[in-house]
Design a protein around this motif. Structure first.
Motif, mmCIF file in Angstrom:
data_model
loop_
_atom_site.group_PDB
_atom_site.id
_atom_site.type_symbol
_atom_site.label_atom_id
_atom_site.label_comp_id
_atom_site.label_asym_id
_atom_site.label_seq_id
_atom_site.Cartn_x
_atom_site.Cartn_y
_atom_site.Cartn_z
ATOM 1 N N THR A 181 22.216 52.732 -5.748
ATOM 2 C CA THR A 181 22.490 54.079 -5.258
ATOM 3 C C THR A 181 23.985 54.308 -5.076
ATOM 4 N N ALA A 182 24.667 53.325 -4.494
ATOM 5 C CA ALA A 182 26.114 53.446 -4.309
ATOM 6 C C ALA A 182 26.830 53.518 -5.652
ATOM 7 N N ALA A 183 26.355 52.743 -6.632
ATOM 8 C CA ALA A 183 26.988 52.737 -7.946
ATOM 9 C C ALA A 183 26.834 54.083 -8.637
ATOM 10 N N LEU A 184 25.662 54.689 -8.535
ATOM 11 C CA LEU A 184 25.430 55.975 -9.179
ATOM 12 C C LEU A 184 26.200 57.107 -8.503
ATOM 13 N N ALA A 185 26.583 56.887 -7.256
ATOM 14 C CA ALA A 185 27.386 57.883 -6.547
ATOM 15 C C ALA A 185 28.886 57.671 -6.765
ATOM 16 N N ASN A 186 29.243 56.594 -7.462
ATOM 17 C CA ASN A 186 30.647 56.258 -7.723
ATOM 18 C C ASN A 186 31.129 57.015 -8.963
ATOM 19 N N PRO A 187 32.071 57.956 -8.826
ATOM 20 C CA PRO A 187 32.523 58.743 -9.980
ATOM 21 C C PRO A 187 33.235 57.920 -11.044
ATOM 22 N N ALA A 188 33.663 56.700 -10.702
ATOM 23 C CA ALA A 188 34.360 55.857 -11.679
ATOM 24 C C ALA A 188 33.391 55.223 -12.668
ATOM 25 N N ILE A 189 32.104 55.182 -12.332
ATOM 26 C CA ILE A 189 31.097 54.592 -13.227
ATOM 27 C C ILE A 189 30.490 55.710 -14.060
ATOM 28 N N GLN A 190 30.904 55.793 -15.325
ATOM 29 C CA GLN A 190 30.531 56.907 -16.182
ATOM 30 C C GLN A 190 29.767 56.478 -17.432
ATOM 31 N N SER A 191 29.255 55.261 -17.440
ATOM 32 C CA SER A 191 28.457 54.813 -18.579
ATOM 33 C C SER A 191 27.454 53.770 -18.122
ATOM 34 N N LEU A 192 26.412 53.595 -18.923
ATOM 35 C CA LEU A 192 25.394 52.600 -18.618
ATOM 36 C C LEU A 192 25.984 51.197 -18.673
ATOM 37 N N ASP A 193 26.897 50.966 -19.607
ATOM 38 C CA ASP A 193 27.541 49.657 -19.713
ATOM 39 C C ASP A 193 28.357 49.341 -18.462
ATOM 40 N N GLN A 194 29.078 50.344 -17.938
ATOM 41 C CA GLN A 194 29.843 50.137 -16.708
ATOM 42 C C GLN A 194 28.917 49.846 -15.536
ATOM 43 N N LEU A 195 27.755 50.506 -15.516
ATOM 44 C CA LEU A 195 26.798 50.260 -14.442
ATOM 45 C C LEU A 195 26.279 48.831 -14.501
ATOM 46 N N VAL A 196 25.919 48.364 -15.709
ATOM 47 C CA VAL A 196 25.417 46.998 -15.868
ATOM 48 C C VAL A 196 26.474 45.984 -15.424
ATOM 49 N N THR A 197 27.720 46.206 -15.823
ATOM 50 C CA THR A 197 28.812 45.314 -15.424
ATOM 51 C C THR A 197 29.000 45.312 -13.912
ATOM 52 N N HIS A 198 28.949 46.500 -13.313
ATOM 53 C CA HIS A 198 29.100 46.639 -11.859
ATOM 54 C C HIS A 198 28.009 45.858 -11.134
ATOM 55 N N LEU A 199 26.783 45.962 -11.603
ATOM 56 C CA LEU A 199 25.679 45.252 -10.957
ATOM 57 C C LEU A 199 25.815 43.748 -11.152
ATOM 58 N N ARG A 200 26.235 43.320 -12.350
ATOM 59 C CA ARG A 200 26.389 41.895 -12.622
ATOM 60 C C ARG A 200 27.433 41.275 -11.702
ATOM 61 N N GLU A 201 28.511 42.030 -11.446
ATOM 62 C CA GLU A 201 29.543 41.531 -10.546
ATOM 63 C C GLU A 201 29.023 41.327 -9.135
ATOM 64 N N ARG A 202 27.931 41.964 -8.827
ATOM 65 C CA ARG A 202 27.294 41.823 -7.511
ATOM 66 C C ARG A 202 26.033 40.971 -7.596
ATOM 67 N N GLU A 203 25.974 40.145 -8.641
ATOM 68 C CA GLU A 203 24.929 39.139 -8.825
ATOM 69 C C GLU A 203 23.551 39.760 -9.053
ATOM 70 N N ILE A 204 23.528 40.971 -9.603
ATOM 71 C CA ILE A 204 22.264 41.618 -9.963
ATOM 72 C C ILE A 204 22.172 41.661 -11.481
ATOM 73 N N GLU A 205 21.189 40.973 -12.040
ATOM 74 C CA GLU A 205 20.984 40.952 -13.476
ATOM 75 C C GLU A 205 20.129 42.156 -13.885
ATOM 76 N N THR A 206 20.483 42.768 -14.983
ATOM 77 C CA THR A 206 19.799 43.989 -15.436
ATOM 78 C C THR A 206 19.158 43.779 -16.800
ATOM 79 N N THR A 207 17.917 44.211 -16.940
ATOM 80 C CA THR A 207 17.245 44.204 -18.235
ATOM 81 C C THR A 207 16.898 45.640 -18.598
ATOM 82 N N LEU A 208 17.288 46.055 -19.791
ATOM 83 C CA LEU A 208 17.039 47.408 -20.263
ATOM 84 C C LEU A 208 16.046 47.378 -21.418
ATOM 85 N N LYS A 209 15.033 48.185 -21.336
ATOM 86 C CA LYS A 209 14.044 48.290 -22.404
ATOM 87 C C LYS A 209 14.284 49.581 -23.169
#
Length: 315
Positions: A181-209
């Motif tokens: 939720t915080a990431a989606l409210a962050n105006p600096a995150i403007q792509s799905l790739d940036q979101l995945v990277t942001h989550l990975r930096e916080r130890e959250i692994e993402t799988t996209l189907k």
């Protein structure tokens, strides 16, 4: 309380649907609660007034803003609270009640209180139209603020089961939901790739189907040996597509899409208030997947999968 928003181009269709006018008969389970900056309480006339103002801007192709505010079934909300919540929502989303036309309807056809807010994105003074980018994240922030100010409860994103009581799963779900939720409210995150990277930096692994055309149709997240689906944390694939699509097609791509995929899955790298009106009518806003013309490829794909599963169960 939660909020869901869609935009469109047809004021007449939106407001008559909102007023529950079917076969020329009003829906007795709905009511026009309030209006702002329109001179009528009739759905067709409200639509005509909004369309006239919207026509001043030839650039805005979808001037209709429709939001539903929903409360938990066990939360009692009176008329004044609904009006205050609707007015505050408009303000927080940038719809100044001194400049924008608004109509608010209430439905009483469900076991939970909910109101429908119709806003003309084009202001009466000809200024900039109401922005629609990042609506999902902005709705989360706005409803959180309203709940805090008015002392209202948060509406669970889905029904709980006995499996939800697992403390590890519950902790993962809460942590992922908060970070996402915080990431989606962050105006600096403007792509799905940036979101995945942001989550990975916080130890959250993402799988996209993705479907066969590369359209995102599902998500899951893993944190500290526990996994949750995107729907478990209240973020569906369509919401992510809608969130990032204003930034262009590339915003929906991820670095792994150029790599060979098995089974068609693409996995990301791991690691003023309103004025009360007289009786009117209101619609029920369904949040299920769209059908027929206008539904995107991913939605049609999801619908077909559901139909196949139902056929297998019946056979």
């Amino acid at each position: 309380m939660i909020a869901k928003t869609v935009t469109g181009s047809d004021f007449t269709g939106a407001l008559t649907y909102g007023a529950g006018l079917r076969a020329g008969r009003p829906n007795e389970k709905s009511e026009l609660l309030s209006v702002a900056n329109v001179g009528s309480q009739d759905a067709h006339q409200i639509a005509a007034e909004m369309a006239a103002v919207a026509s001043m801007s030839g650039r805005i192709q979808q001037p209709v803003w429709h939001t539903i505010l929903s409360w938990s079934p066990d939360e009692k909300v009176n008329r004044e609270q609904k009006l205050r919540a609707a007015a505050r929502y408009c303000e927080l989303m940038g719809a100044d009640l001194g400049r924008h036309q608004v109509a608010v309807y209430e439905h009483r056809d469900k076991d939970h209180a909910h109101v429908h807010i119709y806003i003309n994105r084009v202001p009466m003074d000809g200024g900039p139209a109401l922005r629609t980018d990042q609506n999902y994240a902005r709705n989360v922030v706005a409803t959180r603020q309203i709940r805090k100010e008015l002392g209202m409860a948060e509406l669970p994103s889905r029904r709980q089961t006995t499996r939800d009581l697992d403390p590890g799963k519950e902790a993962t779900r809460g942590h992922v939901r908060d970070v996402l939720t915080a990431a989606l409210a962050n105006p600096a995150i403007q792509s799905l790739d940036q979101l995945v990277t942001h989550l990975r930096e916080r130890e959250i692994e993402t799988t996209l189907k993705r479907d066969g055309k590369g359209v995102l149709v599902g998500t899951s997240f893993r944190y500290q040996e526990s996994s949750v689906k995107g729907t478990d944390v209240g973020v569906k694939a369509k919401q992510l597509r809608d969130h990032f699509s204003p930034f262009g097609r590339e915003a929906l791509r991820t670095a792994d899409q150029g790599q060979p995929r098995a089974t068609g899955l693409a996995a990301a790298p791991t690691g003023a208030g309103l004025l009360p009106g007289d009786d009117g009518a209101l619609l029920s806003f369904e949040d299920g997947p769209a059908e027929g013309p206008g539904a995107d490829d991913a939605q049609q794909n999801e619908n077909e999968l559901r139909r196949k599963k139902r056929r297998r169960r019946h056979h």
